[in-house]
Design an enzyme around this catalytic site. Structure first.
Site, short mmCIF file in Angstrom:
data_model
loop_
_atom_site.label_atom_id
_atom_site.label_comp_id
_atom_site.label_asym_id
_atom_site.label_seq_id
_atom_site.Cartn_x
_atom_site.Cartn_y
_atom_site.Cartn_z
N HIS A 154 0.81 -1.22 0.00
CA HIS A 154 0.00 0.00 0.00
C HIS A 154 0.85 1.27 0.00
O HIS A 154 0.35 2.34 0.35
CB HIS A 154 -0.98 -0.02 1.18
CG HIS A 154 -2.00 -1.12 1.11
ND1 HIS A 154 -2.68 -1.60 2.20
CD2 HIS A 154 -2.46 -1.83 0.03
CE1 HIS A 154 -3.51 -2.58 1.82
NE2 HIS A 154 -3.39 -2.74 0.50
N GLY A 214 -1.08 -9.50 12.59
CA GLY A 214 -1.66 -8.18 12.89
C GLY A 214 -2.44 -7.54 11.79
O GLY A 214 -2.36 -6.33 11.60
N SER A 261 -6.51 -7.29 10.08
CA SER A 261 -7.92 -7.66 10.18
C SER A 261 -8.34 -8.52 8.99
O SER A 261 -9.43 -9.10 9.00
CB SER A 261 -8.80 -6.41 10.27
OG SER A 261 -8.58 -5.59 9.14
N PRO A 294 -4.46 -10.83 18.39
CA PRO A 294 -5.20 -10.98 19.65
C PRO A 294 -6.68 -11.26 19.43
O PRO A 294 -7.35 -11.76 20.32
CB PRO A 294 -5.00 -9.63 20.36
CG PRO A 294 -4.40 -8.71 19.37
CD PRO A 294 -3.89 -9.49 18.21
C1 BJW Z 1 -2.72 -6.68 16.73
C2 BJW Z 1 -2.21 -5.95 17.76
C3 BJW Z 1 -0.99 -6.37 18.25
C4 BJW Z 1 -4.05 -5.04 17.28
N1 BJW Z 1 -0.39 -7.42 17.69
N2 BJW Z 1 -2.11 -7.72 16.20
C5 BJW Z 1 -13.00 -8.04 -2.84
C6 BJW Z 1 -14.09 -8.11 -2.00
C7 BJW Z 1 -14.63 -6.96 -1.43
C8 BJW Z 1 -14.07 -5.69 -1.69
C9 BJW Z 1 -12.98 -5.63 -2.50
C10 BJW Z 1 -12.46 -6.79 -3.07
N3 BJW Z 1 -11.39 -6.43 -3.82
C11 BJW Z 1 -11.21 -5.10 -3.71
C12 BJW Z 1 -12.17 -4.57 -2.93
C13 BJW Z 1 -12.32 -3.12 -2.54
C14 BJW Z 1 -11.36 -2.70 -1.44
C15 BJW Z 1 -11.58 -3.58 -0.21
O1 BJW Z 1 -10.84 -4.50 0.07
N4 BJW Z 1 -12.58 -3.25 0.58
C16 BJW Z 1 -12.88 -4.03 1.78
C17 BJW Z 1 -12.77 -3.11 3.01
C18 BJW Z 1 -14.23 -4.67 1.66
N5 BJW Z 1 -9.98 -2.78 -1.90
C19 BJW Z 1 -9.42 -1.81 -2.60
O2 BJW Z 1 -10.05 -0.79 -2.88
C20 BJW Z 1 -7.99 -1.98 -3.05
N6 BJW Z 1 -7.91 -1.71 -4.43
C21 BJW Z 1 -8.36 -2.56 -5.35
O3 BJW Z 1 -8.77 -3.67 -5.07
O4 BJW Z 1 -8.31 -2.07 -6.65
C22 BJW Z 1 -9.07 -2.75 -7.66
C23 BJW Z 1 -10.54 -2.43 -7.43
C24 BJW Z 1 -10.97 -1.14 -7.40
C25 BJW Z 1 -12.31 -0.84 -7.15
C26 BJW Z 1 -13.22 -1.87 -6.90
C27 BJW Z 1 -12.78 -3.19 -6.93
C28 BJW Z 1 -11.42 -3.47 -7.20
C29 BJW Z 1 -7.08 -0.97 -2.37
C30 BJW Z 1 -6.99 -1.14 -0.91
C31 BJW Z 1 -6.10 -0.04 -0.33
C32 BJW Z 1 -6.13 -0.03 1.18
N7 BJW Z 1 -5.57 1.20 1.65
C33 BJW Z 1 -5.40 1.42 3.07
C34 BJW Z 1 -4.88 2.85 3.31
C35 BJW Z 1 -3.41 2.97 2.95
C36 BJW Z 1 -2.93 4.37 3.10
C37 BJW Z 1 -2.96 4.86 4.52
O5 BJW Z 1 -2.44 4.21 5.43
O6 BJW Z 1 -3.48 5.94 4.74
O7 BJW Z 1 -4.52 0.45 3.62
S1 BJW Z 1 -6.89 1.15 4.01
C38 BJW Z 1 -6.12 0.43 5.41
O8 BJW Z 1 -6.54 -0.95 5.54
C39 BJW Z 1 -4.63 0.39 5.06
C40 BJW Z 1 -4.24 -0.95 5.59
O9 BJW Z 1 -3.05 -1.38 4.97
C41 BJW Z 1 -5.43 -1.80 5.27
C42 BJW Z 1 -5.53 -3.06 6.06
O10 BJW Z 1 -5.70 -2.79 7.42
P1 BJW Z 1 -4.94 -3.67 8.51
O11 BJW Z 1 -3.50 -3.52 8.35
O12 BJW Z 1 -5.48 -5.06 8.48
O13 BJW Z 1 -5.34 -2.92 9.85
P2 BJW Z 1 -6.67 -3.01 10.74
O14 BJW Z 1 -6.69 -1.82 11.61
O15 BJW Z 1 -7.85 -3.27 9.93
O16 BJW Z 1 -6.44 -4.31 11.64
C43 BJW Z 1 -5.47 -4.36 12.66
C44 BJW Z 1 -5.41 -5.77 13.18
O17 BJW Z 1 -4.36 -5.84 14.12
C45 BJW Z 1 -6.68 -6.21 13.92
O18 BJW Z 1 -7.05 -7.50 13.48
C46 BJW Z 1 -6.25 -6.27 15.39
O19 BJW Z 1 -6.90 -7.31 16.13
C47 BJW Z 1 -4.79 -6.55 15.25
N8 BJW Z 1 -3.98 -6.07 16.34
N9 BJW Z 1 -3.13 -4.92 18.03
C48 BJW Z 1 -1.02 -8.07 16.66
N10 BJW Z 1 -0.42 -5.71 19.27
#
Ligand code: BJW
Ligand code: ZN
Length: 244
Positions: free
Chosen positions: A133, A196, A198, A219
């Site tokens: 990302h 880590g 979701s 967790p």
């Molecule tokens: C711990 C802890 C500790 C706490 N130790 N663990 C298929 C199905 C449905 C939808 C889609 C699909 N394909 C594509 C889509 C659309 C969309 C999508 O996925 N939407 C879903 C939400 C439904 N995807 C996109 O738009 C992507 N592009 C794409 O697919 O292009 C083609 C397309 C376009 C249009 C339509 C269809 C296709 C792009 C995704 C870009 C994501 N960008 C972000 C922002 C980046 C910039 C920024 O930082 O500002 O990326 S969003 C945000 O979420 C960020 C992260 O990388 C990403 C993932 O989040 P992450 O890392 O999992 O964090 P959290 O907070 O969600 O979870 C934290 C976890 O840690 C939790 O589980 C806690 O329990 C745990 N935790 N403490 C270990 N100490």
């Protein structure tokens, strides 16, 4: 954390796996003080990340979006890699066939890679993550190919268009070379170690199911938990160093 049966099994899986892909998300940096997106502390001025990390939000109010990113840049620059980043960098540097693939934009895996490689006198490349990302530490031009390191100017010096953070927002395509390489690595991997995340944001979340086996460290329960071979309930900083 005591050595549970699952932890013992997981350690042996890690040891036996020839090729490992490590997929990380915001949770790996939580213990460094970087807020996750979807948990407590994920809000900034009452905005949800989904409201700000989009091309539409930037088109509507670029100054607001930039303000959020500048705040986050400063925050991550004042954080340090934690025990999980260091353990993963050590794993990647000490064995062939290990690659870190991260959704994070905070640069902490890269900083741990440099620190561990320096300490071990090793080449840093093997521990540099594939950044799915992008990185909030860079900016890029909204019109031309210009990319810049941390910079405060608002406009591109080459073409005058507005600069934006060099990250992938919702609805935007990931760099096809980067996601292609990540999928190739995952398909060839004996093990995907998922730490880590979701696991709800695609295509990143789909990488785990391409590998032959999955270990999850989180967790909380995620959509991956039910299909993971082993699910370790705990924080990255506590579990990952014990695993490696
Ligand atoms: C711990 C802890 C500790 C706490 N130790 N663990 C298929 C199905 C449905 C939808 C889609 C699909 N394909 C594509 C889509 C659309 C969309 C999508 O996925 N939407 C879903 C939400 C439904 N995807 C996109 O738009 C992507 N592009 C794409 O697919 O292009 C083609 C397309 C376009 C249009 C339509 C269809 C296709 C792009 C995704 C870009 C994501 N960008 C972000 C922002 C980046 C910039 C920024 O930082 O500002 O990326 S969003 C945000 O979420 C960020 C992260 O990388 C990403 C993932 O989040 P992450 O890392 O999992 O964090 P959290 O907070 O969600 O979870 C934290 C976890 O840690 C939790 O589980 C806690 O329990 C745990 N935790 N403490 C270990 N100490
Ligand atoms: Zn430009």
């Amino acid at each position: 954390m005591e050595m549970t049966t699952d932890l013992v099994r997981a350690r042996s899986l890690v040891q036996r796996a020839g090729r490992i892909v490590v997929l990380t998300g915001a949770g790996v940096s939580a213990e460094s003080g970087v807020p996750t997106f979807r948990g407590a502390g994920g809000l900034w001025r009452n905005f949800r990340p989904e409201e700000l990390a989009t091309p539409e939000a930037f088109a509507r109010d670029p100054e607001l979006v930039w303000e959020w990113y500048r705040w986050r840049r400063e925050l991550v620059q004042n954080c340090e890699p934690n025990a999980a980043h260091h353990a993963l960098a050590t794993l990647a540097l000490s064995r062939d066939g290990v690659r870190i693939v991260t959704q994070n934009v905070d640069g902490l895996h890269a900083r741990a890679a440099v620190a561990r490689a320096t300490a071990l006198g090793a080449r840093v490349d093997a521990a540099f993550p594939l950044e799915l990302h992008g990185s909030i530490l860079r900016s890029r031009c909204t019109r031309c190919e210009t990319r810049l390191g941390d910079d405060t100017q608002a406009r591109c010096a080459r073409c005058g268009a507005r600069l934006r953070p060099d990250v992938v927002w919702f609805g935007e395509m990931l760099d096809p070379d980067v996601i292609g390489e990540a999928q190739r690595l995952a398909r060839n991997a004996d093990l995907c170690l998922v730490v880590g995340t979701s696991a709800i944001v695609y295509p990143a979340a789909g990488l785990a199911s391409l590998a032959r086996a999955v270990i999850e460290v989180n967790p909380d329960v995620t959509p991956l938990t039910s299909t993971a071979d082993i699910s370790l309930r705990g924080t990255a900083g506590a579990v990952v160093p014990q695993l490696i």
